[in-house]
Design a protein around this motif. Structure first.
Motif, PDB file in Angstrom:
ATOM      1  N   ALA A 181       0.851  -0.938  -0.032  1.00 18.70           N
ATOM      2  CA  ALA A 181       0.067  -0.124   0.048  1.00 18.70           C
ATOM      3  C   ALA A 181       0.753   1.341  -0.105  1.00 18.70           C
ATOM      4  O   ALA A 181       0.536   2.235  -0.843  1.00 18.70           O
ATOM      5  N   PHE A 182       1.786   1.234   0.813  1.00 18.42           N
ATOM      6  CA  PHE A 182       2.872   2.455   0.838  1.00 18.42           C
ATOM      7  C   PHE A 182       3.501   2.655  -0.696  1.00 18.42           C
ATOM      8  O   PHE A 182       3.511   3.664  -0.981  1.00 18.42           O
ATOM      9  N   SER A 183       4.053   1.504  -1.068  1.00 15.64           N
ATOM     10  CA  SER A 183       4.161   1.494  -2.432  1.00 15.64           C
ATOM     11  C   SER A 183       3.472   2.125  -3.656  1.00 15.64           C
ATOM     12  O   SER A 183       3.804   2.882  -4.459  1.00 15.64           O
ATOM     13  N   TRP A 184       2.079   1.776  -3.354  1.00  7.88           N
ATOM     14  CA  TRP A 184       1.279   2.243  -4.263  1.00  7.88           C
ATOM     15  C   TRP A 184       1.021   3.863  -4.163  1.00  7.88           C
ATOM     16  O   TRP A 184       0.908   4.427  -5.148  1.00  7.88           O
ATOM     17  N   LEU A 185       1.094   4.280  -3.003  1.00  8.37           N
ATOM     18  CA  LEU A 185       0.986   5.667  -2.638  1.00  8.37           C
ATOM     19  C   LEU A 185       2.076   6.428  -3.205  1.00  8.37           C
ATOM     20  O   LEU A 185       1.829   7.529  -3.743  1.00  8.37           O
ATOM     21  N   LEU A 186       3.375   5.829  -3.133  1.00  2.00           N
ATOM     22  CA  LEU A 186       4.503   6.454  -3.769  1.00  2.00           C
ATOM     23  C   LEU A 186       4.360   6.736  -5.368  1.00  2.00           C
ATOM     24  O   LEU A 186       4.528   7.732  -5.902  1.00  2.00           O
ATOM     25  N   HIS A 187       3.757   5.719  -5.923  1.00  3.10           N
ATOM     26  CA  HIS A 187       3.539   5.648  -7.337  1.00  3.10           C
ATOM     27  C   HIS A 187       2.468   6.350  -7.867  1.00  3.10           C
ATOM     28  O   HIS A 187       2.651   7.245  -8.914  1.00  3.10           O
ATOM     29  N   ARG A 188       1.564   6.448  -7.340  1.00  2.00           N
ATOM     30  CA  ARG A 188       0.087   6.779  -7.786  1.00  2.00           C
ATOM     31  C   ARG A 188      -0.118   8.228  -7.256  1.00  2.00           C
ATOM     32  O   ARG A 188      -0.555   9.134  -8.241  1.00  2.00           O
ATOM     33  N   LEU A 189       0.245   8.571  -5.980  1.00  2.00           N
ATOM     34  CA  LEU A 189      -0.134   9.857  -5.666  1.00  2.00           C
ATOM     35  C   LEU A 189       1.027  10.923  -5.619  1.00  2.00           C
ATOM     36  O   LEU A 189       0.890  12.182  -5.297  1.00  2.00           O
ATOM     37  N   GLY A 190       2.201  10.256  -5.902  1.00  3.46           N
ATOM     38  CA  GLY A 190       3.412  11.471  -5.401  1.00  3.46           C
ATOM     39  C   GLY A 190       3.532  11.656  -4.197  1.00  3.46           C
ATOM     40  O   GLY A 190       3.675  12.922  -3.894  1.00  3.46           O
ATOM     41  N   LEU A 191       3.530  10.681  -3.002  1.00  3.19           N
ATOM     42  CA  LEU A 191       3.294  10.912  -1.855  1.00  3.19           C
ATOM     43  C   LEU A 191       4.475  11.851  -1.340  1.00  3.19           C
ATOM     44  O   LEU A 191       4.266  12.906  -0.406  1.00  3.19           O
ATOM     45  N   LEU A 192       5.870  11.597  -1.686  1.00  2.00           N
ATOM     46  CA  LEU A 192       6.840  12.449  -1.022  1.00  2.00           C
ATOM     47  C   LEU A 192       6.823  13.815  -1.684  1.00  2.00           C
ATOM     48  O   LEU A 192       7.155  14.932  -0.941  1.00  2.00           O
ATOM     49  N   GLU A 193       6.576  13.976  -2.884  1.00  5.67           N
ATOM     50  CA  GLU A 193       6.475  15.292  -3.435  1.00  5.67           C
ATOM     51  C   GLU A 193       5.314  16.286  -2.953  1.00  5.67           C
ATOM     52  O   GLU A 193       5.593  17.441  -2.506  1.00  5.67           O
ATOM     53  N   GLN A 194       4.297  15.459  -2.409  1.00  4.41           N
ATOM     54  CA  GLN A 194       3.356  16.350  -2.071  1.00  4.41           C
ATOM     55  C   GLN A 194       3.765  16.842  -0.343  1.00  4.41           C
ATOM     56  O   GLN A 194       3.405  17.889   0.261  1.00  4.41           O
ATOM     57  N   LEU A 195       4.359  15.757   0.354  1.00  5.48           N
ATOM     58  CA  LEU A 195       4.812  16.217   1.613  1.00  5.48           C
ATOM     59  C   LEU A 195       6.098  17.247   1.429  1.00  5.48           C
ATOM     60  O   LEU A 195       5.824  18.089   2.370  1.00  5.48           O
ATOM     61  N   LEU A 196       6.831  17.153   0.322  1.00  2.57           N
ATOM     62  CA  LEU A 196       7.778  18.417   0.386  1.00  2.57           C
ATOM     63  C   LEU A 196       7.039  19.540   0.191  1.00  2.57           C
ATOM     64  O   LEU A 196       7.228  20.784   0.760  1.00  2.57           O
ATOM     65  N   ALA A 197       5.980  19.534  -0.611  1.00  6.85           N
ATOM     66  CA  ALA A 197       5.413  20.918  -0.920  1.00  6.85           C
ATOM     67  C   ALA A 197       4.545  21.540   0.212  1.00  6.85           C
ATOM     68  O   ALA A 197       4.436  22.599   0.541  1.00  6.85           O
ATOM     69  N   ARG A 198       4.140  20.478   1.086  1.00  2.67           N
ATOM     70  CA  ARG A 198       3.242  20.962   2.323  1.00  2.67           C
ATOM     71  C   ARG A 198       4.261  21.365   3.256  1.00  2.67           C
ATOM     72  O   ARG A 198       3.957  22.309   3.986  1.00  2.67           O
ATOM     73  N   ASN A 199       5.492  20.989   3.312  1.00  2.00           N
ATOM     74  CA  ASN A 199       6.316  21.195   4.430  1.00  2.00           C
ATOM     75  C   ASN A 199       7.369  22.230   3.964  1.00  2.00           C
ATOM     76  O   ASN A 199       8.209  22.439   4.948  1.00  2.00           O
ATOM     77  N   ARG A 200       7.038  22.999   2.989  1.00  2.00           N
ATOM     78  CA  ARG A 200       7.998  24.210   2.439  1.00  2.00           C
ATOM     79  C   ARG A 200       7.855  25.250   3.243  1.00  2.00           C
ATOM     80  O   ARG A 200       6.824  25.628   3.428  1.00  2.00           O
ATOM     81  N   VAL A 201       9.136  25.898   3.544  1.00  3.12           N
ATOM     82  CA  VAL A 201       8.987  27.228   4.190  1.00  3.12           C
ATOM     83  C   VAL A 201       8.680  28.187   3.391  1.00  3.12           C
ATOM     84  O   VAL A 201       9.482  28.499   2.346  1.00  3.12           O
ATOM     85  N   LYS A 202       7.718  29.132   3.560  1.00  4.05           N
ATOM     86  CA  LYS A 202       7.120  30.183   2.600  1.00  4.05           C
ATOM     87  C   LYS A 202       7.578  31.454   3.419  1.00  4.05           C
ATOM     88  O   LYS A 202       6.988  31.997   4.243  1.00  4.05           O
ATOM     89  N   THR A 203       8.621  31.813   2.811  1.00  7.83           N
ATOM     90  CA  THR A 203       9.152  33.355   3.237  1.00  7.83           C
ATOM     91  C   THR A 203       8.501  34.535   2.484  1.00  7.83           C
ATOM     92  O   THR A 203       8.719  35.539   3.114  1.00  7.83           O
ATOM     93  N   GLY A 204       7.860  34.107   1.355  1.00 10.83           N
ATOM     94  CA  GLY A 204       6.996  35.266   0.865  1.00 10.83           C
ATOM     95  C   GLY A 204       5.517  35.114   0.810  1.00 10.83           C
ATOM     96  O   GLY A 204       5.126  34.026   1.341  1.00 10.83           O
TER      97      GLY A 204
END
Length: 377
Positions: free
Chosen positions: A38-61
């Motif tokens: 299931a975890f591998s399916w999330l990695l491939h189908r949803l782009g889980l890591l990319e979404q986590l990086l975008a959510r945790n990005r520090v927004k200075t602007g």
């Protein structure tokens, strides 16, 4: 148990409907390999890591979300209609409850809109008062985070920690991208092993069933009687199926005769409906031609808010060069507003057409009700 049920429901919501996972025990005592799949399916189908990086990005602007993509509204509407007709929600949902939910949603939407307008006013004040103070000539003004750091310099340590954490996450993501092919090769072996085990289990079950049936038939005295009853039931079911097929054929023929007679009697109404359909198609074609004429690149995602004055004041530190050095990928707020207004006009036309169709449909239904007076709300 609550976490396991939540994980199962979340995976089901995202489209992972593997029955072996949803049949796992609720105590978490088994299923590590199913969770790995299931975890591998999330990695491939949803782009889980990319979404986590975008959510945790520090927004200075100061950023805002911009989306000029076309939504697939007709398909979603058809899916919703089909789901509603299959589920039979007409008899289980109270219209007054839906009206109350609609009113509550509109109230929350208005309050959210008012808060967003207030936020925009405050952002405009900050950008205007700090204009010409930024080192970057493209920006020219401070953001809310930068203004807060100027007012409270002791908070820069927390921002520095967040930036260091984000840097570590990005480095880990780069390392993962280098080792990702090895991970998927390993997952292929896991899938092959599970497929082999599944085939072995199915073959064993088939052998057990083949071996079990003759024993039951030979040792049970009532097996012959049960077999005869099953044969009689199957013959009865076949006879009922033939009768049902004949009845359906007769009903279809009767319905086709009624449809032919109705078409002959209502040729004028059919021509009027055809004209309405043609008019609606022409309206939609005009709207599509108007929308797709510019052939611009659709934007989707977050963009940084940068104040751009039409006539820059002389007090600005960078003068005219600030506007000339604007990046090519920048988009003006007036362009986004204009495109959204065109989409709003198209949707309003479609909404008016749907309301007119619903009104005509209700009038047709009301004409068929004898002794009933319908009063519009």
């Amino acid at each position: 148990d609550t976490q396991i049920r939540f994980v199962k429901s979340a995976l089901w919501y995202h489209g992972y409907d593997r029955p072996q996972l949803h049949q796992l025990p609720a105590d978490g005592s088994a299923g590590s390999r199913e969770l790995l799949l299931a975890f591998s399916w999330l990695l491939h189908r949803l782009g889980l890591l990319e979404q986590l990086l975008a959510r945790n990005r520090v927004k200075t602007g100061d950023e805002t979300s911009v989306c000029t993509c076309e939504d697939d509204l007709p398909n979603r509407q058809e899916d919703t209609t089909e789901a509603g007709s299959e589920g039979g929600l007409e008899g289980r949902v109270d219209v007054r409850y839906l009206q109350w939910l609609n009113g509550r949603l509109r109230f929350q939407w208005h309050s959210l809109h008012a808060q967003h307008q207030e936020q925009c006013k405050l952002l405009h004040k900050i950008h205007l008062f700090t204009s010409g103070s930024h080192m970057d000539q493209i920006l020219g003004h401070f953001s809310v985070t930068e203004t807060d750091l100027i007012r409270q310099p002791e908070n820069y340590k927390q921002l520095l920690q967040l930036l260091e954490s984000e840097t570590m996450q990005l480095e880990a993501f780069l390392e993962w991208k280098q080792l990702e092919p090895v991970y998927w090769q390993w997952m292929e072996t896991v899938l092959d092993n599970m497929a082999e085990e599944g085939n072995v289990c199915e073959s064993q079950d088939a052998r057990v069933e083949k071996r079990r049936l003759p024993e039951v038939t030979s040792c049970c005295p009532w097996a012959d009687k049960l077999t005869g009853q099953m044969d009689r039931l199957s013959r009865d079911l076949m006879a009922l199926q033939d009768q049902l097929h004949q009845l359906v054929t007769q009903r279809k023929a009767a319905w086709w005769e009624k449809v032919a007679a109705r078409e002959e009697l209502q040729k004028e109404g059919f021509s009027a409906a055809t004209r309405k359909i043609q008019e609606s198609v022409e309206v939609k074609l005009r709207g599509l031609a108007f929308i797709h004429a510019p052939k611009k690149n659709k934007m989707h995602g977050s963009c940084r808010l940068v104040l751009r004055n039409k006539h820059p004041a002389s007090k600005m530190g960078f003068g005219q060069s600030q506007v000339s050095k604007e990046p090519v990928s920048a988009v003006s707020a007036t362009e986004v507003i204009r495109e959204l207004q065109m989409r709003e006009a198209s949707l309003q036309r479609e909404l008016g057409q749907l309301r007119e169709e619903c009104r005509q449909r209700l009038d047709e239904i009301a004409e068929g009700l004898e002794g009933v007076i319908c009063v519009s709300p």
